[in-house]
Write an enzyme that holds these catalytic residues in place. Structure first.
Site, PDB file in Angstrom:
ATOM      1  N   HIS A 116       0.725  -1.604   0.114  1.00  0.00           N
ATOM      2  CA  HIS A 116       0.364  -0.118   0.033  1.00  0.00           C
ATOM      3  C   HIS A 116       0.873   1.178  -0.072  1.00  0.00           C
ATOM      4  CE1 HIS A 116       0.984  -0.523   4.166  1.00  0.00           C
ATOM      5  NE2 HIS A 116       0.790   0.695   4.476  1.00  0.00           N
ATOM      6  N   ASP A 118       0.171   4.857   2.241  1.00  0.00           N
ATOM      7  CA  ASP A 118      -0.589   5.573   3.841  1.00  0.00           C
ATOM      8  C   ASP A 118      -1.534   6.308   2.665  1.00  0.00           C
ATOM      9  OD1 ASP A 118       1.207   3.893   4.870  1.00  0.00           O
ATOM     10  OD2 ASP A 118       2.686   5.862   5.317  1.00  0.00           O
ATOM     11  N   HIS A 272       4.723   0.474   0.359  1.00  0.00           N
ATOM     12  CA  HIS A 272       5.542  -0.438   1.489  1.00  0.00           C
ATOM     13  C   HIS A 272       4.718  -1.512   1.758  1.00  0.00           C
ATOM     14  CE1 HIS A 272       3.579   3.018   3.148  1.00  0.00           C
ATOM     15  NE2 HIS A 272       3.512   1.938   4.540  1.00  0.00           N
ATOM     16  N   ARG A 287       4.707   6.631  14.458  1.00  0.00           N
ATOM     17  CA  ARG A 287       5.259   7.156  13.101  1.00  0.00           C
ATOM     18  C   ARG A 287       4.502   8.906  13.007  1.00  0.00           C
ATOM     19  NH1 ARG A 287       0.721   5.221   8.350  1.00  0.00           N
ATOM     20  NH2 ARG A 287      -0.244   7.020   8.366  1.00  0.00           N
TER      21      ARG A 287
HETATM   22  C1  OGA Z   1       3.022   2.462   8.109  1.00  0.00           C
HETATM   23  C2  OGA Z   1       3.665   1.458   8.005  1.00  0.00           C
HETATM   24  C3  OGA Z   1       5.437  -0.676   7.820  1.00  0.00           C
HETATM   25  C4  OGA Z   1       6.012  -1.402   9.874  1.00  0.00           C
HETATM   26  O1  OGA Z   1       3.541   3.304   8.970  1.00  0.00           O
HETATM   27  O2  OGA Z   1       2.043   2.688   7.635  1.00  0.00           O
HETATM   28  O3  OGA Z   1       2.963   0.628   6.655  1.00  0.00           O
HETATM   29  O4  OGA Z   1       7.073  -1.663   8.807  1.00  0.00           O
HETATM   30  N1  OGA Z   1       3.763   0.778   7.986  1.00  0.00           N
HETATM   31  O5  OGA Z   1       5.621  -0.848  10.143  1.00  0.00           O
HETATM   32 MN    MN Z   2       1.937   2.155   5.687  1.00  0.00          MN
END
Ligand code: OGA
Ligand code: MN
Length: 296
Positions: A116, A118, A272, A287
């Site tokens: 995806h 974000d 990702h 995040r």
């Molecule tokens: C995000 C996500 C990936 C991770 O924070 O958007 O997809 O490695 N995280 O935790």
């Molecule tokens: Mn993500």
């Protein structure tokens, strides 16, 4: 089978240095480590501009051993734009901007183990995300990014031409599960409230990056529901094919995290996927998310 168009991620010795920091490419297509920068110090304008330029070129920036506070993390994010609050994912109680992914025995991964970018369920999906590792399991828990400009460029000219006129409908679909445990009436009310706040946006299937001008394949398995104005079976078949593209290793960069590793990605040309291979061990990530503009 896969012929990459160009290896976009090489730098001359001169270009590796910017404002006292060193930019060390990590992946063939995308990803670079930034060395010589301590994020517990205040970042000045020149440094943030150099980082922004590196982000546009390398798409994912990695910083190691950054033992910063949450306030410093938030302040770092604010140097790159307006910071947003996720409507569905938990956050620090005292800081709604700090999204928390804390996965362990009693809180299995919900949706990050799907390719995806974000929050494309928003009219204006984020420009970028800055993810900091708080706790890692002894092994596993890597994250992969895929370069969706390279993935698009790997398709035939005919296919690229066909895709370029299409639009796709996005939805907050994985987060619908968050309401599953509620009594029926409450569930419907909550869902209706969120559907009103986040009505299905329509985004182009091929977008133009607002800074680099690169073309990007902008659909993703987590949030893209359908191709607009296509029959359901056509849409399904096409999306199922397009969803295979970020899985191709040649387009990827894989990061093995340590505590206090930070990754800052440009959310527009990348997707990702977080490998969900450490259950029931604990993995905790924080995040900060930076607002973007409407894709076109
Ligand atoms: C995000 C996500 C990936 C991770 O924070 O958007 O997809 O490695 N995280 O935790
Ligand atoms: Mn993500």
């Amino acid at each position: 089978m896969i012929q990459t168009v160009q290896s976009g991620n090489q730098l001359s010795a001169r270009d590796r240095r910017a404002n006292d920091m060193e930019i060390v490419p990590l992946g063939a297509m995308l990803g670079a480590e930034i060395r010589g920068l301590d994020l517990t110090d205040k970042i000045d304008q020149g440094q943030s501009e150099a980082l922004n330029a590196a982000l546009m070129a390398q798409k994912v920036l990695v910083f190691r051993d950054q033992d910063i506070t949450s306030d410093q993390h938030l302040a770092f994010g604010r140097m790159f734009g307006e910071v947003t609050i996720h409507p569905f994912v938990p956050h620090l109680p005292e800081m709604p901007e700090m999204l928390v992914l804390d996965n362990h025995q009693d809180n299995p991964v919900l949706s990050t183990d799907m390719w995806h970018s974000d929050e494309t369920f928003r009219e204006e999906p984020p420009m970028g995300s800055i993810l900091r590792c708080r706790e890692m399991p002894p092994v596993g828990g890597d994250t992969m990014w895929a370069d969706m400009t390279a993935a698009l460029g790997g398709l035939s000219d005919k296919m690229q031409g066909f895709l370029s006129g299409l639009e796709a409908i996005h939805d907050f679909k994985p987060f619908r599960r968050r309401f599953a445990g509620l009594p029926v009436k409450e569930r419907h009310e909550k869902l209706a409230e969120f559907e009103e706040r986040y009505p299905n946006p329509v985004h182009p299937v091929v977008t133009t990056h607002p800074v680099t001008g690169d073309k990007v394949l902008f659909i993703n398995e987590q949030f893209t529901l359908a191709i607009k104005d296509m029959r359901e079976d056509e849409s399904r078949t096409l999306l199922d094919f397009l969803f295979t593209l970020p899985r191709i290793p040649e387009y990827q960069f894989r990061l093995s995290w340590e505590k206090n590793t930070i990754a800052f990605w440009d959310n527009r040309p990348t997707q990702h996927y977080a490998a969900n291979d450490y259950f029931p061990q604990r993995r905790t990530m924080h995040r900060i998310t930076i607002k973007g503009v409407r894709p076109n």
